[in-house]
Design a protein around this motif. Structure first.
Motif, mmCIF file in Angstrom:
data_model
loop_
_atom_site.group_PDB
_atom_site.id
_atom_site.type_symbol
_atom_site.label_atom_id
_atom_site.label_comp_id
_atom_site.label_asym_id
_atom_site.label_seq_id
_atom_site.Cartn_x
_atom_site.Cartn_y
_atom_site.Cartn_z
ATOM 1 N N THR A 77 0.467 -1.036 -0.173
ATOM 2 C CA THR A 77 -0.338 -0.248 -0.344
ATOM 3 C C THR A 77 0.612 1.697 0.295
ATOM 4 O O THR A 77 0.370 2.370 0.089
ATOM 5 C CB THR A 77 -1.119 0.057 0.926
ATOM 6 O OG1 THR A 77 -0.174 -0.462 2.291
ATOM 7 C CG2 THR A 77 -1.787 -1.394 0.958
ATOM 8 N N ILE B 119 -2.226 -10.157 5.708
ATOM 9 C CA ILE B 119 -1.911 -9.389 6.755
ATOM 10 C C ILE B 119 -0.775 -9.062 7.409
ATOM 11 O O ILE B 119 -0.495 -10.285 8.353
ATOM 12 C CB ILE B 119 -3.562 -8.812 7.660
ATOM 13 C CG1 ILE B 119 -4.810 -8.583 6.485
ATOM 14 C CG2 ILE B 119 -3.021 -8.166 9.002
ATOM 15 C CD1 ILE B 119 -5.010 -7.579 6.527
ATOM 16 N N GLU C 276 -7.438 -3.554 -0.336
ATOM 17 C CA GLU C 276 -8.460 -4.114 -1.352
ATOM 18 C C GLU C 276 -8.836 -2.875 -2.075
ATOM 19 O O GLU C 276 -8.430 -3.047 -3.644
ATOM 20 C CB GLU C 276 -9.308 -4.801 -0.708
ATOM 21 C CG GLU C 276 -9.715 -5.259 0.177
ATOM 22 C CD GLU C 276 -11.064 -5.617 0.948
ATOM 23 O OE1 GLU C 276 -11.978 -5.099 0.712
ATOM 24 O OE2 GLU C 276 -11.450 -6.806 1.631
ATOM 25 N N GLY D 34 0.323 -6.426 3.746
ATOM 26 C CA GLY D 34 0.570 -5.228 4.663
ATOM 27 C C GLY D 34 -0.097 -5.389 6.079
ATOM 28 O O GLY D 34 -1.573 -6.260 6.042
ATOM 29 N N ARG D 35 -1.192 -3.929 6.318
ATOM 30 C CA ARG D 35 -1.232 -3.698 7.996
ATOM 31 C C ARG D 35 -2.985 -3.811 7.905
ATOM 32 O O ARG D 35 -3.466 -4.306 8.518
ATOM 33 C CB ARG D 35 -0.439 -2.985 8.878
ATOM 34 C CG ARG D 35 0.765 -3.105 9.624
ATOM 35 C CD ARG D 35 1.269 -2.494 10.060
ATOM 36 N NE ARG D 35 0.925 -1.163 9.862
ATOM 37 C CZ ARG D 35 1.317 0.474 10.223
ATOM 38 N NH1 ARG D 35 1.553 0.851 11.800
ATOM 39 N NH2 ARG D 35 1.913 1.523 9.555
ATOM 40 N N SER D 36 -3.639 -2.950 6.966
ATOM 41 C CA SER D 36 -4.652 -2.851 6.847
ATOM 42 C C SER D 36 -5.543 -2.946 5.055
ATOM 43 O O SER D 36 -5.360 -3.400 4.181
ATOM 44 C CB SER D 36 -5.148 -1.106 5.968
ATOM 45 O OG SER D 36 -5.752 -0.563 5.978
ATOM 46 N N GLN D 37 -6.592 -4.643 6.258
ATOM 47 C CA GLN D 37 -7.236 -4.791 4.694
ATOM 48 C C GLN D 37 -7.918 -4.350 3.607
ATOM 49 O O GLN D 37 -7.794 -4.228 2.469
ATOM 50 C CB GLN D 37 -8.616 -5.733 5.501
ATOM 51 C CG GLN D 37 -9.475 -6.343 4.356
ATOM 52 C CD GLN D 37 -8.474 -8.117 3.679
ATOM 53 O OE1 GLN D 37 -8.148 -7.914 4.470
ATOM 54 N NE2 GLN D 37 -9.196 -8.255 3.242
ATOM 55 N N ASP D 38 -8.502 -3.095 4.729
ATOM 56 C CA ASP D 38 -9.344 -1.970 3.640
ATOM 57 C C ASP D 38 -8.113 -1.559 2.604
ATOM 58 O O ASP D 38 -8.525 -1.725 0.966
ATOM 59 C CB ASP D 38 -9.716 -0.890 4.257
ATOM 60 C CG ASP D 38 -10.961 -1.587 4.910
ATOM 61 O OD1 ASP D 38 -11.898 -2.409 4.824
ATOM 62 O OD2 ASP D 38 -11.436 -0.734 5.645
ATOM 63 N N ARG D 39 -7.497 -0.868 3.056
ATOM 64 C CA ARG D 39 -6.036 -0.212 1.738
ATOM 65 C C ARG D 39 -5.248 -1.217 1.275
ATOM 66 O O ARG D 39 -5.139 -0.917 -0.050
ATOM 67 C CB ARG D 39 -4.990 0.012 2.789
ATOM 68 C CG ARG D 39 -5.356 1.567 3.248
ATOM 69 C CD ARG D 39 -4.410 2.061 4.426
ATOM 70 N NE ARG D 39 -3.279 2.774 3.384
ATOM 71 C CZ ARG D 39 -1.930 3.269 3.837
ATOM 72 N NH1 ARG D 39 -1.800 2.815 5.285
ATOM 73 N NH2 ARG D 39 -0.963 3.411 3.204
ATOM 74 N N ASP E 156 2.292 -7.984 9.843
ATOM 75 C CA ASP E 156 3.221 -6.171 10.372
ATOM 76 C C ASP E 156 3.918 -6.847 11.114
ATOM 77 O O ASP E 156 4.362 -7.839 12.023
ATOM 78 C CB ASP E 156 1.899 -6.263 11.622
ATOM 79 C CG ASP E 156 2.332 -5.117 12.626
ATOM 80 O OD1 ASP E 156 3.571 -4.533 13.041
ATOM 81 O OD2 ASP E 156 1.445 -4.420 13.043
#
Length: 415
Positions: free
Chosen positions: A15, A63, A46, A39-44, A65
Motif C-alpha cells: 500500500t 495481513i 483491497e 500489509g497492515r490494512s485490509q481496506d487499503r 505487521d
C-alpha cells in the motif's frame, strides 16, 4: 501451486507508494504468477488490488505487521519470495529478513542502509545458507546500476582476456527524479544513528564494512567515499567536467565490494572502486562540488546532533510520511556510466539508463525484474545462498532480463 508454496511473490508494503508501483508492474508483466499483497490494512490492500483489475482481482491479501512476528512467519512460509517495500529498513527490516531466512524463502528489498545490511548479515546469513534462502538486498536504483555495471565490466574483461578490474569509477551522468517519504525518513534515521552510535560511524569509515570476511580483504590504502575529481582523472571522455561525491556511494561502494568478495574476488584483488556525480563544466563547478561534499559529510556525521536541538517530534512531523510519493513517479530518468581500467591497461565503459524516475518507476522495474528472476529463472542462478547482492545472486540473469524491460545496458571497449 509452485515449489510447494501457494504464493509465488508476496509484496510486503504493497500500500506504500513504491510498493504499489512494483505491484502494478508485476500485474502488467503477464507472467501468470500468483502475487499476494501484504500489509497492515485490509481496506487499503483491497483498494490497491482493485486498482489493477484483470487477474489481479484474484490475488490473495495478507495481513502482516513487523510488530507481530507470527504474521511475518506465516507470510514467509506460504511464499516463494517476499519483496519487502517497508522502510526505513534499519527500523522495520530485521524481523522480515529473519522470517524469510528461517522459512527458506527468497527475499529482496530496496535498502541502501549499511547498518541494516550488516545486521542482516550477522543475524541471518548462516540461517539462510542452511535453509537455501537467497536474501538479496538493494534491488532498486540502489544498488543495481552500481552492482551490475561493475559485474558486466568484469565479465567483458574476462571474456576478452584483458585481466582483472583495477581503477573503476561510477559516474552518475544524468538524473531527474523525486524522493519518496520513505527515503526521507531513512535519511533522518541514518543521521540519528550516525551521531549516536559509534559502531555505525565505524561502518561508514570502513570501506569493507559489508564484507563476508573483513580480514581477507586487500589493503588498498585510504579509499575516499566522496572524491572531488576533474573528469579527465576518471576518463578522457569526461575532460572539461568536474565530479563530486555521490551520497549513495556511502552504501553502494560497500555493496559492490561485497559482491567481489562473495564471488571470490572475481573483480580482482586490486579492484579499487569509487562513485561520483557530474557537477558540470561551468565556472565554479569545482567549488560547487567541494561544497556539495562538505554538505553530505556534515549531514551524515553531524546531522543527528542538529536534529536533537529541535523541539521533540518536530522533525517527524515535518518529514513526509513513509509510503507517500509525488507525480515524479511517472516521469524522470537517469544515466550511469562506469569506467574501468584493467590490470593490463585496457579501458572499458558500462552504461545503464532508464527513461523513468530512479526512486519510483525505475526502481519498480528493477525490483520487479529481480523478483521475476529469482522466481522464474532459478535454474540459471548461481548456486549461492545467504545474504547476497544483486550481482552475486542474479548477475547474468538480470543482464539478460533488463533490456527487454526497457533498461538500456551497454558495455564497450574504449581506445
Amino acid at each position: 501451486m509452485r515449489g510447494g508454496r501457494e504464493v509465488d511473490i508476496t509484496i510486503f508494503g504493497a500500500t506504500g507508494f513504491v510498493g504499489k508501483l512494483i505491484a502494478g508492474y508485476l500485474a502488467r508483466s503477464g507472467t501468470g504468477l500468483t502475487i499476494a499483497l501484504a500489509g497492515r490494512s485490509q481496506d487499503r490492500l483491497e483498494a490497491v488490488r482493485s486498482s489493477f483489475g484483470g487477474r489481479a482481482n484474484k490475488w490473495p491479501l495478507v495481513i502482516a505487521d513487523v510488530d507481530q512476528p507470527g504474521s511475518l512467519d506465516a507470510m514467509a512460509s506460504r511464499s516463494r519470495l517476499v519483496l519487502n517495500a517497508v522502510g526505513p529498513y534499519t527500523r522495520y527490516g530485521p524481523p522480515v529478513v529473519a522470517a524469510c531466512a528461517g522459512a527458506g524463502t527468497d527475499y529482496i528489498d530496496l535498502t541502501g542502509e549499511v547498518p541494516f545490511v550488516r545486521r542482516s548479515i550477522d543475524q541471518s546469513h548462516g540461517t539462510a545458507q542452511d535453509t537455501g534462502a537467497r536474501i538479496v538486498h538493494s534491488c532498486g536504483f540502489d544498488s543495481i546500476p552500481s552492482d551490475l555495471t561493475v559485474y558486466a565490466l568484469s565479465r567483458r574483461a574476462a571474456a576478452d582476456g584483458t585481466g582483472e578490474l583495477g581503477e573503476t569509477t561510477l559516474v552518475l551522468r544524468d538524473y531527474s527524479g523525486g524522493y519518496a517519504g520513505g527515503s526521507v525518513a531513512t535519511m533522518v534515521d541514518l543521521m540519528r544513528l550516525t551521531s549516536s552510535d559509534a559502531e555505525v560511524r565505524r561502518m561508514l569509515d570502513d570501506p569493507y564494512s559489508l564484507s563476508p570476511d573483513r580480514a581477507a580483504e586487500p589493503d588498498l590504502g585510504h579509499q575516499v567515499d566522496l572524491p572531488l575529481l576533474p573528469g579527465q582523472a576518471i576518463a578522457p571522455e569526461l575532460a572539461g567536467l568536474w565530479t563530486s561525491g555521490y551520497v549513495m556511494a556511502l552504501y553502494n561502494t560497500r555493496c559492490v565490494r561485497r559482491s567481489n568478495a562473495l564471488m571470490e574476488w572475481a573483480y580482482g584483488r586490486s579492484f579499487h572502486y569509487t562513485e561520483t556525480l557530474i557537477m558540470g563544466s561551468f565556472p565554479g563547478a569545482a567549488l560547487a562540488g567541494a561544497m556539495f561534499n562538505a554538505g553530505i559529510t556534515t549531514a551524515s556525521r553531524f546531522g543527528g546532533h542538529y536534529l536533537r536541538l529541535l523541539p521533540t517530534g518536530l522533525v517527524d512531523r515535518m518529514t513526509p510520511a513513509a509510503g507517500t510519493g509525488n507525480d515524479m513517479g511517472s516521469r524522470g530518468h537517469y544515466r550511469v556510466e562506469t569506467y574501468a581500467t584493467t590490470t593490463t591497461g585496457r579501458r572499458y565503459r558500462a552504461t545503464i539508463a532508464q527513461p523513468a524516475d530512479p526512486g519510483y518507476s525505475a526502481t519498480a522495474v528493477l525490483a520487479g525484474e529481480s523478483a521475476l528472476a529469482l522466481v522464474l529463472d532459478r535454474d540459471r542462478l548461481p548456486d549461492r545462498h545467504g545474504v547476497l547482492t544483486p550481482a552475486s545472486a542474479m548477475g547474468d540473469v538480470l543482464l539478460d532480463r533488463l533490456p527487454a524491460a526497457g533498461v538500456t545496458f551497454e558495455t564497450v571497449s574504449l581506445p
